[in-house]
Design a protein around this motif. Sequence first.
Motif, PDB file in Angstrom:
ATOM      1  N   HIS A 188       0.853  -1.180   0.000  1.00 25.29           N
ATOM      2  CA  HIS A 188       0.000   0.000   0.000  1.00 25.29           C
ATOM      3  C   HIS A 188       0.898   1.241   0.000  1.00 25.29           C
ATOM      4  CE1 HIS A 188      -3.182   2.777   1.099  1.00 25.29           C
ATOM      5  NE2 HIS A 188      -2.332   3.278   1.975  1.00 25.29           N
ATOM      6  N   TRP A 189       0.595   2.187  -0.846  1.00 29.88           N
ATOM      7  CA  TRP A 189       1.397   3.413  -0.892  1.00 29.88           C
ATOM      8  C   TRP A 189       0.546   4.614  -0.503  1.00 29.88           C
ATOM      9  CZ3 TRP A 189       6.460   2.976  -1.022  1.00 29.88           C
ATOM     10  CH2 TRP A 189       7.002   1.779  -1.522  1.00 29.88           C
ATOM     11  N   PHE A 190       0.906   5.258   0.608  1.00 27.29           N
ATOM     12  CA  PHE A 190       0.258   6.524   0.960  1.00 27.29           C
ATOM     13  C   PHE A 190       0.692   7.582  -0.043  1.00 27.29           C
ATOM     14  CE2 PHE A 190       0.601   4.219   4.998  1.00 27.29           C
ATOM     15  CZ  PHE A 190      -0.713   4.276   5.434  1.00 27.29           C
ATOM     16  N   GLY A 221       8.695   7.195  -1.770  1.00 32.00           N
ATOM     17  CA  GLY A 221       7.374   6.653  -1.451  1.00 32.00           C
ATOM     18  C   GLY A 221       7.114   6.631   0.046  1.00 32.00           C
ATOM     19  N   LYS A 222       5.836   6.549   0.397  1.00 28.73           N
ATOM     20  CA  LYS A 222       5.469   6.390   1.809  1.00 28.73           C
ATOM     21  C   LYS A 222       4.532   5.195   1.978  1.00 28.73           C
ATOM     22  CE  LYS A 222       5.830  11.172   3.541  1.00 28.73           C
ATOM     23  NZ  LYS A 222       7.248  11.160   3.759  1.00 28.73           N
ATOM     24  N   THR A 223       4.913   4.310   2.905  1.00 30.26           N
ATOM     25  CA  THR A 223       4.097   3.136   3.176  1.00 30.26           C
ATOM     26  C   THR A 223       4.193   2.828   4.672  1.00 30.26           C
ATOM     27  OG1 THR A 223       3.681   0.813   2.559  1.00 30.26           O
ATOM     28  CG2 THR A 223       5.979   1.519   2.584  1.00 30.26           C
ATOM     29  N   ASN A 224       3.650   1.701   5.101  1.00 34.18           N
ATOM     30  CA  ASN A 224       3.749   1.304   6.517  1.00 34.18           C
ATOM     31  C   ASN A 224       3.606  -0.216   6.596  1.00 34.18           C
ATOM     32  OD1 ASN A 224       2.569   0.543   9.215  1.00 34.18           O
ATOM     33  ND2 ASN A 224       3.059   2.692   9.613  1.00 34.18           N
ATOM     34  N   VAL A 225       4.573  -0.862   7.219  1.00 35.17           N
ATOM     35  CA  VAL A 225       4.606  -2.328   7.260  1.00 35.17           C
ATOM     36  C   VAL A 225       3.399  -2.890   8.024  1.00 35.17           C
ATOM     37  CG1 VAL A 225       5.937  -4.344   7.986  1.00 35.17           C
ATOM     38  CG2 VAL A 225       7.132  -2.351   7.071  1.00 35.17           C
ATOM     39  N   SER A 226       3.043  -2.233   9.118  1.00 32.88           N
ATOM     40  CA  SER A 226       1.901  -2.692   9.912  1.00 32.88           C
ATOM     41  C   SER A 226       0.611  -2.543   9.093  1.00 32.88           C
ATOM     42  CB  SER A 226       1.844  -1.881  11.211  1.00 32.88           C
ATOM     43  OG  SER A 226       0.582  -1.935  11.787  1.00 32.88           O
ATOM     44  N   TYR A 227       0.516  -1.479   8.318  1.00 31.21           N
ATOM     45  CA  TYR A 227      -0.648  -1.295   7.439  1.00 31.21           C
ATOM     46  C   TYR A 227      -0.711  -2.423   6.416  1.00 31.21           C
ATOM     47  CZ  TYR A 227      -4.226   1.097   4.725  1.00 31.21           C
ATOM     48  OH  TYR A 227      -5.405   1.413   4.090  1.00 31.21           O
ATOM     49  N   ASN A 228       0.440  -2.750   5.838  1.00 38.57           N
ATOM     50  CA  ASN A 228       0.467  -3.816   4.819  1.00 38.57           C
ATOM     51  C   ASN A 228       0.110  -5.180   5.403  1.00 38.57           C
ATOM     52  OD1 ASN A 228       1.188  -2.188   2.592  1.00 38.57           O
ATOM     53  ND2 ASN A 228       3.303  -2.127   3.312  1.00 38.57           N
ATOM     54  N   PRO A 261       2.188   7.210   7.822  1.00 36.06           N
ATOM     55  CA  PRO A 261       2.861   7.064   6.524  1.00 36.06           C
ATOM     56  C   PRO A 261       4.359   7.286   6.703  1.00 36.06           C
ATOM     57  CG  PRO A 261       0.964   8.540   6.362  1.00 36.06           C
ATOM     58  CD  PRO A 261       1.218   8.316   7.824  1.00 36.06           C
ATOM     59  N   LEU A 262       5.163   6.282   6.340  1.00 42.42           N
ATOM     60  CA  LEU A 262       6.604   6.358   6.584  1.00 42.42           C
ATOM     61  C   LEU A 262       7.376   6.275   5.281  1.00 42.42           C
ATOM     62  CD1 LEU A 262       6.749   3.828   9.569  1.00 42.42           C
ATOM     63  CD2 LEU A 262       6.984   6.321   9.732  1.00 42.42           C
ATOM     64  N   ASP A 263       8.440   7.036   5.231  1.00 43.80           N
ATOM     65  CA  ASP A 263       9.333   6.991   4.083  1.00 43.80           C
ATOM     66  C   ASP A 263       9.821   5.553   3.865  1.00 43.80           C
ATOM     67  OD1 ASP A 263      11.129   8.912   2.322  1.00 43.80           O
ATOM     68  OD2 ASP A 263      12.342   7.215   3.015  1.00 43.80           O
ATOM     69  N   SER A 264       9.968   5.162   2.606  1.00 40.65           N
ATOM     70  CA  SER A 264      10.392   3.797   2.281  1.00 40.65           C
ATOM     71  C   SER A 264      11.621   3.341   3.052  1.00 40.65           C
ATOM     72  CB  SER A 264      10.724   3.696   0.786  1.00 40.65           C
ATOM     73  OG  SER A 264       9.562   3.777   0.027  1.00 40.65           O
ATOM     74  N   GLU A 265      12.555   4.235   3.274  1.00 41.40           N
ATOM     75  CA  GLU A 265      13.809   3.853   3.919  1.00 41.40           C
ATOM     76  C   GLU A 265      13.814   4.090   5.427  1.00 41.40           C
ATOM     77  OE1 GLU A 265      16.308   2.042   3.001  1.00 41.40           O
ATOM     78  OE2 GLU A 265      15.643   1.768   0.940  1.00 41.40           O
ATOM     79  N   THR A 266      12.675   4.302   6.036  1.00 43.35           N
ATOM     80  CA  THR A 266      12.600   4.409   7.498  1.00 43.35           C
ATOM     81  C   THR A 266      13.081   3.107   8.125  1.00 43.35           C
ATOM     82  OG1 THR A 266      10.646   5.796   7.262  1.00 43.35           O
ATOM     83  CG2 THR A 266      11.046   4.868   9.449  1.00 43.35           C
ATOM     84  N   THR A 295      12.031  -0.147   5.698  1.00 43.64           N
ATOM     85  CA  THR A 295      10.600  -0.405   5.575  1.00 43.64           C
ATOM     86  C   THR A 295      10.148  -1.103   4.283  1.00 43.64           C
ATOM     87  OG1 THR A 295      10.054   1.358   7.126  1.00 43.64           O
ATOM     88  CG2 THR A 295       8.351   0.787   5.531  1.00 43.64           C
ATOM     89  N   ALA A 296      10.138  -0.388   3.173  1.00 42.63           N
ATOM     90  CA  ALA A 296       9.424  -0.884   1.985  1.00 42.63           C
ATOM     91  C   ALA A 296      10.118  -2.080   1.337  1.00 42.63           C
ATOM     92  CB  ALA A 296       9.263   0.251   0.966  1.00 42.63           C
ATOM     93  N   GLY A 297      11.427  -1.965   1.123  1.00 41.41           N
ATOM     94  CA  GLY A 297      12.150  -3.038   0.439  1.00 41.41           C
ATOM     95  C   GLY A 297      12.084  -4.333   1.234  1.00 41.41           C
ATOM     96  N   TYR A 298      12.307  -4.233   2.523  1.00 41.76           N
ATOM     97  CA  TYR A 298      12.252  -5.413   3.384  1.00 41.76           C
ATOM     98  C   TYR A 298      10.859  -6.037   3.339  1.00 41.76           C
ATOM     99  CZ  TYR A 298      11.804  -8.332   7.487  1.00 41.76           C
ATOM    100  OH  TYR A 298      11.535  -9.397   8.307  1.00 41.76           O
ATOM    101  N   ASN A 299       9.848  -5.205   3.441  1.00 44.10           N
ATOM    102  CA  ASN A 299       8.462  -5.690   3.470  1.00 44.10           C
ATOM    103  C   ASN A 299       8.127  -6.452   2.178  1.00 44.10           C
ATOM    104  OD1 ASN A 299       5.294  -4.042   4.401  1.00 44.10           O
ATOM    105  ND2 ASN A 299       5.759  -6.164   3.957  1.00 44.10           N
TER     106      ASN A 299
END
Length: 655
Positions: A63-65, A85-92, A262-267, A288-292
């Motif tokens: 999911h991308w905010f 991008g901004k996403t959130n692992v818990s949201y996903n 909403p968190l930056d991909s590299e948070t 965050t994003a790549g790992y997820n």
Amino acid sequence: MPPSDSPSNQIQNVMREERLFPPPAELSANSAIGSMEAYQELYAKSTADPVAFWSDLAKEELHWFEPFQEGLVWEEPVAKWFVGGKTNVSYNCLDRNIEKGLGDKTAIIWEGEPGDAKTLTFKELHTEVCRFSNVLKKLGVEEGDVVSIYMPMTPELAIAMLACARVGAVHSVVFGGFSSEALAERNRDANAKVQLTADGGWRRGKVLPLKETVDEALEKSPSVEHCIVLKRCENEITMKEGRDHWWHDLLEEVDADCPATPLDSETPLFILYTSGSTGKPKGIKHTTAGYNLYAKKTFEWVFDHQQDDIYWCTADCGWITGHSYVVYGPLSAGATTLLYEGAPNHPEPDRFWDLVEKYKVTLFYTAPTAVRAFIKWGDEWVEKHDLSSLRVLGSVGEGINPEAWMWYYEKIGGGKCPIVDTWWQTETGGIMMSPLPGATPLKPGSCTKPLPGIIPAIVDETGEPVEPGFGGMLVITHPWPGMLRGLWGDMERYQETYWAKIPHNYLAGDNARQDEDGYYWIMGRIDDVINVSGHRLSTIEVESALVSHDKVAEAAAIGRPDDLTGQAISVFVTLKDAEPSEELKKALKLHVRHEIGALAVPADIHFAVALPKTRSGKIMRRLLRDIASGKEEVGDTSTLEDYTVLAKLREKDES
Ligand code: WT7
């Protein structure tokens, strides 16, 4: 076999494994990647343009905010994936699955060691995570703050991880078997602000006094302001006024409304400490994003996940396997994931099979050290149970010796479940090489082929590819989304450890070879290679030969100094049901001669009650090397599981 005039700096392949197990037809027919052709097509596409491949997946799977602008920004050795991008692992893991209609599906099945049990649907898990997120916020936890987690395998452990992810805090899970010293060192290195723990946890019928250990650790962790304590075992503990809070008390003060930030991909998502070859543990940093994306896709590919599967990975959340394949991978894929708190042999050695039967587990993922223990405990514990629900079996953590593989395949899988032997590391974030259950014909002992988007190579000291069939250093030639982003607070050590030796390649630290079918065989850690008269041998191959003897349960092979041959092979062996004897030593030497050849015959054989292992179950060859070469000091033992094992080995040696 390779030619005998092999270049001396390459590792010889001495293992002969010719068994081949094609995927079951029914499994292939229902699988997303149902043939070798399908795999090859996907692999070719993924490696022609890895960044485009991963970017397309990222758009669909997360999911991308706010959408990302660039797939990869690579300033060696620092990678940024899905930049902007901004996403959130818990949201996903939660909200996205609820939106997809999976709200009432079971997300977590949990069983405690005493037999208490609980399930949580995605909606229920969402509620619990939101509430605990609000607890963290209330204690002042903000984006970027580090939360140290030292807990038993309970749903609350997963809830805590997801809550950190939800608010942008960075978790550092420390396995509950580590000492107060080890916890304090990690807390200091990470500058942790909050500690999560429990009064205790159950292990082999006894209470592990976790809070006691935490109390000691917090004396030496000046950055920790608050400690939240889960009530699990009702054992007596002391609570420090102002610092310590009961989990359930804090929950009463919050509501369940907590939108994901909403968190930056590299948070940064988490730090996970892993032991280095020397001294200080390394804080592996994942974002965050790549790992997820990587945890999700590799979970789906490797286990052929279907929506009605019941999946059980036996790892503790204190290890990367627990992060990627108990929590983040399965939950973002909308899978039902089982958590078990305790020991595999409590109350009896069939506890795992009892759980498989009871919950009708279909996908089962464990470690070779556990498989070898089951073999030692005897088949009768397995035979008492109906394991027919199983569909795919997995192995992780070290090489699985072909004999253990065969036992796992036949006794646990009933000869109908593919075994996915998954090679990867804390650093890689997720599985890098593995069979795909519906596609890959299996060879016992081989992790087979790289996953889509992963480009490995096997090179010598100068970075040149080795001749086919020979062993060399395993490197990864292109960045991937799940890769570590650095070592916490020490980018220099990151560069030196992984990027300096073979320029522009990620150095895994393992040796490997590729066979004539292009299958990969991991040969052990680079530092563990044995060099006998200029022949470089892999530890795994010598060990596998020993384990294939019917009296041997486990074996560890190391090289010790020898005036004549440079190094001589010294092996440590635990037995199944046999008594140590000179005769058996002779028989084992003959067996290795027969299985591999004269060059691999051990110079000495030590019978041991148990082998020294890390807490994650890997044999510590480094320590055995010291013992075999007669050294008094045995180096860093902070990750050793059972100190008495070492003492016993030394006593044996001295007697
Ligand atoms: C090291 C990584 C993988 C997550 C759990 C351990 C060894 C791991 C295999 C395998 C042969 C393996 C390697 C690797 N290893 N899986 N399937 N076959 N060796 O993570 O503690 O970071 O350890 O474990 O030596 O480098 P880790």
